[in-house]
Design an enzyme around this catalytic site. Structure first.
Site, mmCIF file in Angstrom:
data_model
loop_
_atom_site.group_PDB
_atom_site.id
_atom_site.type_symbol
_atom_site.label_atom_id
_atom_site.label_comp_id
_atom_site.label_asym_id
_atom_site.label_seq_id
_atom_site.Cartn_x
_atom_site.Cartn_y
_atom_site.Cartn_z
ATOM 1 N N CYS A 113 0.819 -1.205 0.000
ATOM 2 C CA CYS A 113 0.000 0.000 0.000
ATOM 3 C C CYS A 113 0.862 1.267 0.000
ATOM 4 C CB CYS A 113 -0.975 -0.061 1.175
ATOM 5 S SG CYS A 113 -2.320 1.136 1.111
ATOM 6 N N HIS A 114 0.777 2.083 1.033
ATOM 7 C CA HIS A 114 1.564 3.301 1.157
ATOM 8 C C HIS A 114 2.915 3.054 1.842
ATOM 9 C CE1 HIS A 114 -2.395 5.034 0.373
ATOM 10 N NE2 HIS A 114 -1.810 6.190 0.138
#
Length: 180
Positions: A113-114
């Protein structure tokens, strides 16, 4: 044949705002394969988890401050996402130094994800093939990465995935690759 991680110690680097499922599911897969995990963070006590970045989703107990951790004590590193979590980590000199040292030690690292934001700040993505959540792909390209849109990407000892939807494949790949 199922991979075993008996005797392996995995650092999980996370801060407040971590996406609960992105910490919980990979950690469960690692523990299920026999690994020992240790949650590192910026402060002691508990870190606040989130669901879809918006809703409170409980807490996780911190095992050790990243400022007190040594790369030599771990066999692999897991960096979950959520927007707030890596945004805090990438502004911490201790967290960035830990990630940079992990990359320099050429130990396995996994992120989703991030999560790669902290790796971009540590300047360890140049020439690496990686995936992430769509909103940070420009940041990763600007950090020198070859960014692709795939469920799981393995580039040497770096494993990456896009989002919680990829967790089944991500978890299986993390266990498999951390066992090598």
């Amino acid at each position: 044949m199922a991979q075993t991680l008996e005797g392996r110690k995995v650092a999980i680097l996370a801060a407040d705002g971590v996406e609960r499922v992105e910490l919980e599911e990979p950690r469960g897969a690692l523990l299920g394969a026999g690994a020992d995990t240790e949650l590192l963070s910026l402060h002691g006590g508990d870190i606040q988890a989130r669901q879809m970045d918006l809703d409170a989703a409980g807490t996780f107990s911190v095992d050790k401050l990243v400022s007190d951790a040594s790369v030599d004590d771990y066999d692999a590193l897991l960096m979950p996402g959520g927007t707030m979590n890596p945004d805090q980590l990438r502004t911490s000199a201790d967290a960035v130094a830990f990630v940079k040292a992990f990359a320099e030690a050429d130990k396995p690292m996994a992120t989703i994800c991030h999560g790669p934001w902290t790796m971009a700040e540590a300047d360890v993505l140049r020439g690496r093939r990686i995936t992430s959540y769509p909103s940070i792909r420009t940041d990763l390209r600007n950090a020198g990465a070859d960014v692709v849109d795939e469920e799981v990407v393995v580039d040497g000892k770096l494993i990456s995935s896009r989002s919680p939807a990829d967790l089944p494949a991500f978890c299986a790949t993390v266990v498999d690759r951390f066992a090598l």
